[in-house]
Design a protein around this motif. Sequence first.
Motif, short mmCIF file in Angstrom:
data_model
loop_
_atom_site.label_atom_id
_atom_site.label_comp_id
_atom_site.label_asym_id
_atom_site.label_seq_id
_atom_site.Cartn_x
_atom_site.Cartn_y
_atom_site.Cartn_z
N TYR A 73 0.85 -1.18 0.00
CA TYR A 73 0.00 0.00 0.00
C TYR A 73 0.89 1.24 0.00
O TYR A 73 1.94 1.27 0.64
CB TYR A 73 -0.97 0.01 1.19
CG TYR A 73 -0.32 0.01 2.56
CD1 TYR A 73 0.01 1.20 3.20
CD2 TYR A 73 -0.05 -1.19 3.21
CE1 TYR A 73 0.60 1.20 4.46
CE2 TYR A 73 0.54 -1.20 4.48
CZ TYR A 73 0.86 0.00 5.08
OH TYR A 73 1.45 -0.01 6.32
N THR A 74 0.50 2.25 -0.76
CA THR A 74 1.27 3.48 -0.86
C THR A 74 0.32 4.68 -0.90
O THR A 74 -0.79 4.57 -1.44
CB THR A 74 2.14 3.50 -2.14
OG1 THR A 74 1.31 3.23 -3.28
CG2 THR A 74 3.25 2.49 -2.07
N TRP A 75 0.78 5.78 -0.35
CA TRP A 75 0.02 7.04 -0.45
C TRP A 75 0.49 7.75 -1.72
O TRP A 75 1.62 8.22 -1.80
CB TRP A 75 0.25 7.91 0.78
CG TRP A 75 -0.43 7.35 2.00
CD1 TRP A 75 0.15 6.61 2.99
CD2 TRP A 75 -1.80 7.47 2.32
NE1 TRP A 75 -0.81 6.25 3.92
CE2 TRP A 75 -2.02 6.77 3.54
CE3 TRP A 75 -2.90 8.09 1.72
CZ2 TRP A 75 -3.26 6.67 4.15
CZ3 TRP A 75 -4.15 8.00 2.32
CH2 TRP A 75 -4.32 7.31 3.51
N THR A 76 -0.39 7.82 -2.71
CA THR A 76 -0.03 8.46 -3.97
C THR A 76 -0.17 9.98 -3.88
O THR A 76 0.41 10.70 -4.69
CB THR A 76 -0.89 7.92 -5.12
OG1 THR A 76 -2.28 8.10 -4.80
CG2 THR A 76 -0.61 6.43 -5.32
N ASP B 205 -1.82 13.14 -0.66
CA ASP B 205 -2.22 13.31 0.74
C ASP B 205 -3.59 12.72 1.04
O ASP B 205 -3.95 12.56 2.22
CB ASP B 205 -2.23 14.80 1.11
CG ASP B 205 -0.83 15.37 1.23
OD1 ASP B 205 0.12 14.57 1.36
OD2 ASP B 205 -0.69 16.61 1.18
N PHE B 206 -4.35 12.39 0.00
CA PHE B 206 -5.71 11.93 0.22
C PHE B 206 -6.01 10.56 -0.38
O PHE B 206 -7.13 10.07 -0.28
CB PHE B 206 -6.71 12.95 -0.36
CG PHE B 206 -6.55 14.34 0.21
CD1 PHE B 206 -7.07 14.67 1.45
CD2 PHE B 206 -5.84 15.30 -0.49
CE1 PHE B 206 -6.90 15.94 1.98
CE2 PHE B 206 -5.67 16.57 0.03
CZ PHE B 206 -6.20 16.89 1.28
N THR B 207 -5.01 9.93 -1.01
CA THR B 207 -5.29 8.69 -1.74
C THR B 207 -4.29 7.59 -1.38
O THR B 207 -3.07 7.79 -1.49
CB THR B 207 -5.23 8.93 -3.27
OG1 THR B 207 -6.07 10.03 -3.60
CG2 THR B 207 -5.71 7.69 -4.01
N MET B 208 -4.81 6.46 -1.01
CA MET B 208 -3.98 5.27 -0.81
C MET B 208 -4.24 4.28 -1.95
O MET B 208 -5.41 3.98 -2.25
CB MET B 208 -4.29 4.58 0.52
CG MET B 208 -3.54 3.25 0.70
SD MET B 208 -4.07 2.27 2.11
CE MET B 208 -3.14 3.07 3.42
N LYS B 209 -3.17 3.79 -2.53
CA LYS B 209 -3.28 2.74 -3.54
C LYS B 209 -2.92 1.41 -2.91
O LYS B 209 -1.86 1.29 -2.29
CB LYS B 209 -2.37 3.01 -4.73
CG LYS B 209 -2.46 1.95 -5.83
CD LYS B 209 -1.60 2.31 -7.03
CE LYS B 209 -1.71 1.25 -8.13
NZ LYS B 209 -0.91 1.62 -9.32
N VAL B 210 -3.80 0.43 -3.04
CA VAL B 210 -3.56 -0.91 -2.51
C VAL B 210 -3.37 -1.87 -3.67
O VAL B 210 -4.25 -1.98 -4.54
CB VAL B 210 -4.73 -1.38 -1.62
CG1 VAL B 210 -4.45 -2.78 -1.08
CG2 VAL B 210 -4.98 -0.41 -0.48
N GLU B 211 -2.22 -2.51 -3.71
CA GLU B 211 -1.95 -3.51 -4.75
C GLU B 211 -2.28 -4.89 -4.21
O GLU B 211 -1.99 -5.21 -3.05
CB GLU B 211 -0.49 -3.42 -5.18
CG GLU B 211 -0.15 -2.07 -5.80
CD GLU B 211 1.31 -1.93 -6.17
OE1 GLU B 211 1.89 -2.92 -6.66
OE2 GLU B 211 1.87 -0.84 -5.95
#
Length: 613
Positions: free
Chosen positions: A127-130, A132-138
């Motif tokens: 998981y990464t914060w792309t 300040d408001f969005t987390m991407k979960v692989e």
Amino acid sequence: MRLNKMSSLICAFVLTPALLVGCSSATPPPAAMNQPVKQEPAKPATPAVTPPAPAAAAPSGDAKETPRNETLYINGLQWGAPTNFNLLSGNPAFPINYGNSRELIYETLFMINMLDGKLEPLLGTKYTWTDDFTMKVELNKDAKWSDGKPFTSDDAVYTYMLGKKYQVNWSSFWTFLEDVTADGPNAFNIKLKKDNPNKLTVLDSIDLIPMLPKHIWEEIEKKSNNDLATIRKEFNASPVGTGPYKMYFYNDQKITVARDDNYWGKALFGGKLAAPKYITHVIYKDNAAGDLAFKSGQVDVSQQFIPQVWNMWKDGAPVKTYMKDAPYYLPGSIPSIFFNMSKKGLDNVDVRKAIAMAIDYKKVSDLAMSGYSSAMKPSITLDSDAEKKYVDQDAIKSLQWTTDVAGANALLDKIGAKKGADGIRVLDGTRLGPYDVECPYGWSDWNASLEIVAQNAKAIGIEIRTKFPEQPVWNNDLQTGKFDIIMNTPAGGISPSQPWNRARTIMYSKGVAAAGEMAFWNWGRYKNEQADQIIDKIPTISDEAQVKALYTELTKIWLKDIPSIPLMYRPWVFHTVNESIWKGFPSQGDGSNIPPQIAIDGAGIKALYQIHN
């Protein structure tokens, strides 16, 4: 927890989960912020949540016996016949209950490890914060449902959206979420609300929300006309999950799951399947019956409170706790007393501090907790490696109190609280008591703790009386502020948002209803504007040094104002094992980094791949 009959039941707590202490039952998420969520020790004999649910399950066929050397037996998580295996019902049976058995059938995206507080990959790989408001979960491209269909981002998005569409266990996350969208078949994005961005609750969500198969549940939705009450009646006797086990048998005496030999996740666990072919939870009538079965080797992993557990191995039973010596169990919650900040006398911080200094915490641990609580170090954090790193321990040391009856008396003398002929002090015309201190009847560890508090207070000239109503009365008193002093567990449980969630539950005044109306945190109606600002700020900060500084300042405020007093450290689960059949369970210092999470919850499930017989 409610326990019992030491007679009978000792139990733990819910946020939604012992003299005797208790056992944890179902454990709703610690992250619930906007919903009425009970946060008391859950009574093992009754469900932690009471939604519309069908009657007790009929047996799934003729009783199926499984070979003892292929079966792992557990107890302490199911205290009555299963009513359903429907995660949306609000009251599913083991192992579908929301918490404590999260990874057996329905898996989460990541697994929490209570030893270090870190999230480990499961259905999610990264998981990464792309921004300040969005987390991407692989997602793991190999993940499959037990019916052979692939697990994809559509399933993850669908599961999150169920919480927006209906009032279910994870609906509270939508207080902070703007949207959840697929990003190709093997990734998805979680977008926070810009006016209420809380990164900690997003981390909680990827740890706590069990993934559901869209292709199964959207058909159930259609059949039920998208009516939650009807959906909750779905029994779901053969759940389709991604986990290493599938439902095998259940009746009113036991629930058995069988290993899925086609489990997709073998590569995550050293390329092998879990050692037990079957896992059976026996449904005992009370703790005494469960303890007897455990001591005799009929149960391998016990999640029940066992008074003076060391007597079992002294008697020769091959029983082990995670820690070889006291307190034997890792802490997971901090049951505390809360003050009604509007009560004359109790509204004085020096009076509250004197009570804190008068309490014999060692006696609370020894008598109420069988010695399972380590020495009290007052803080908003657990005394654990996973949490105490958030606070500068040297900076708060001078503010932390210890048991000091002479010091408490001196403090009361200093503020002019003089003893009357009856030995009870009067401060500015207000007699310091009687104040009622309250928790539910039958929660034996808590009852015993409060008796000690009352005795200790008398020694400094403050009159405190114990009050043990039935649980519904206590719950109403707690939430409406109809109390003098009351006991509860602030945000119990292991999650990525700790200790923030606990601090918020104790101190945050925004959104708390006035006394007389229902409040679901900050039951004493404590107010400190600086504390509110820090609690708002912490989830928005990524810099570790800055986060530590904020938690340290927040802890100082709590230590100075004392809106609550922690009485004990409690395990979130009582991980006790009998190695008559299965050996190799994790223990402190073994180098495995496998936490004592009863071998079936979070990263604790890794124990299933380490044990042998």
